[in-house]
Motif scaffolding. Structure first.
Motif, PDB file in Angstrom:
ATOM      1  N   VAL A  72      14.638  59.729  77.809  1.00 30.78           N
ATOM      2  CA  VAL A  72      14.269  60.743  76.820  1.00 30.78           C
ATOM      3  C   VAL A  72      14.880  62.094  77.194  1.00 30.78           C
ATOM      4  N   ALA A  73      14.780  62.462  78.465  1.00 31.84           N
ATOM      5  CA  ALA A  73      15.322  63.750  78.908  1.00 31.84           C
ATOM      6  C   ALA A  73      16.837  63.800  78.727  1.00 31.84           C
ATOM      7  N   HIS A  74      17.520  62.703  79.044  1.00 35.58           N
ATOM      8  CA  HIS A  74      18.975  62.681  78.889  1.00 35.58           C
ATOM      9  C   HIS A  74      19.370  62.836  77.417  1.00 35.58           C
ATOM     10  N   ARG A  75      18.637  62.168  76.531  1.00 39.63           N
ATOM     11  CA  ARG A  75      18.924  62.307  75.097  1.00 39.63           C
ATOM     12  C   ARG A  75      18.703  63.748  74.637  1.00 39.63           C
ATOM     13  N   ARG A  76      17.636  64.351  75.127  1.00 41.92           N
ATOM     14  CA  ARG A  76      17.329  65.726  74.705  1.00 41.92           C
ATOM     15  C   ARG A  76      18.343  66.713  75.279  1.00 41.92           C
ATOM     16  N   GLN A  90       9.740  63.110  66.551  1.00 41.72           N
ATOM     17  CA  GLN A  90       8.303  62.929  66.797  1.00 41.72           C
ATOM     18  C   GLN A  90       8.023  61.740  67.707  1.00 41.72           C
ATOM     19  N   ARG A  91       8.805  60.660  67.558  1.00 39.92           N
ATOM     20  CA  ARG A  91       8.615  59.500  68.438  1.00 39.92           C
ATOM     21  C   ARG A  91       8.858  59.861  69.893  1.00 39.92           C
ATOM     22  N   LEU A  92       9.903  60.655  70.135  1.00 39.28           N
ATOM     23  CA  LEU A  92      10.203  61.043  71.512  1.00 39.28           C
ATOM     24  C   LEU A  92       9.130  61.949  72.090  1.00 39.28           C
ATOM     25  N   VAL A  93       8.525  62.755  71.246  1.00 35.49           N
ATOM     26  CA  VAL A  93       7.416  63.591  71.713  1.00 35.49           C
ATOM     27  C   VAL A  93       6.270  62.703  72.179  1.00 35.49           C
ATOM     28  N   TRP A  94       5.944  61.676  71.394  1.00 33.02           N
ATOM     29  CA  TRP A  94       4.860  60.765  71.769  1.00 33.02           C
ATOM     30  C   TRP A  94       5.213  59.968  73.017  1.00 33.02           C
ATOM     31  N   VAL A  95       6.450  59.534  73.120  1.00 36.40           N
ATOM     32  CA  VAL A  95       6.874  58.784  74.307  1.00 36.40           C
ATOM     33  C   VAL A  95       6.759  59.663  75.551  1.00 36.40           C
ATOM     34  N   THR A  96       7.170  60.916  75.445  1.00 33.78           N
ATOM     35  CA  THR A  96       7.062  61.839  76.570  1.00 33.78           C
ATOM     36  C   THR A  96       5.606  62.045  76.956  1.00 33.78           C
ATOM     37  N   ALA A  97       4.754  62.221  75.966  1.00 32.83           N
ATOM     38  CA  ALA A  97       3.328  62.406  76.254  1.00 32.83           C
ATOM     39  C   ALA A  97       2.739  61.165  76.924  1.00 32.83           C
ATOM     40  N   VAL A 100       3.744  61.088  80.600  1.00 32.02           N
ATOM     41  CA  VAL A 100       2.951  62.035  81.385  1.00 32.02           C
ATOM     42  C   VAL A 100       1.545  61.492  81.602  1.00 32.02           C
ATOM     43  N   LEU A 101       0.953  60.899  80.580  1.00 36.15           N
ATOM     44  CA  LEU A 101      -0.371  60.296  80.738  1.00 36.15           C
ATOM     45  C   LEU A 101      -0.339  59.146  81.742  1.00 36.15           C
ATOM     46  N   ALA A 102       0.727  58.371  81.745  1.00 39.05           N
ATOM     47  CA  ALA A 102       0.867  57.296  82.726  1.00 39.05           C
ATOM     48  C   ALA A 102       0.896  57.869  84.136  1.00 39.05           C
ATOM     49  N   LEU A 103       1.572  58.983  84.317  1.00 38.59           N
ATOM     50  CA  LEU A 103       1.606  59.609  85.642  1.00 38.59           C
ATOM     51  C   LEU A 103       0.224  60.101  86.051  1.00 38.59           C
TER      52      LEU A 103
END
Length: 112
Positions: A72-76, A90-97, A100-103
């Protein structure tokens, strides 16, 4: 003398259109590096401390979340290279969130 004066001097330096994308790229890089350090600490917990099956599962989830976040970071970062980058999908925002929740969950398992 009541002559017209020029425009007032700006209080702040003029906005540099290249600074914001650069700061965003650096923020993504810092985030992925911090995520990597967290994964390395979880790895240490499993290898050195012998955390057990729950810690090994948490480590696998953390590694997977880190790899997804890297993509995700590389794409952004690539998207920020254009002159007028589009808003993040919006999908990438949810994937990023979710990454972070997994961490956060991995941290909870590691501390428990």
């Amino acid at each position: 003398m009541s002559g017209a004066q020029g425009p007032p001097a700006p209080r702040w330096p003029a906005r540099d259109p290249g600074a914001q994308p650069e700061r965003t790229r650096l923020a993504w890089r810092r985030t992925t590096l911090t995520f990597f350090v967290s994964v390395a600490l979880a790895l240490r917990l499993v290898v050195v401390e012998g955390g057990g099956a729950a810690a090994a599962l948490a480590l696998s989830v953390a590694v997977l979340a880190w790899l997804v976040l890297l993509v995700v970071a590389h794409r952004r970062i690539r998207a920020m290279a254009s002159a007028r980058p589009a808003a993040m999908d919006q999908r990438l925002v949810w994937v990023t969130a979710l990454c972070v929740l997994a961490l956060i969950v991995v941290g909870g398992v590691a501390l428990w």
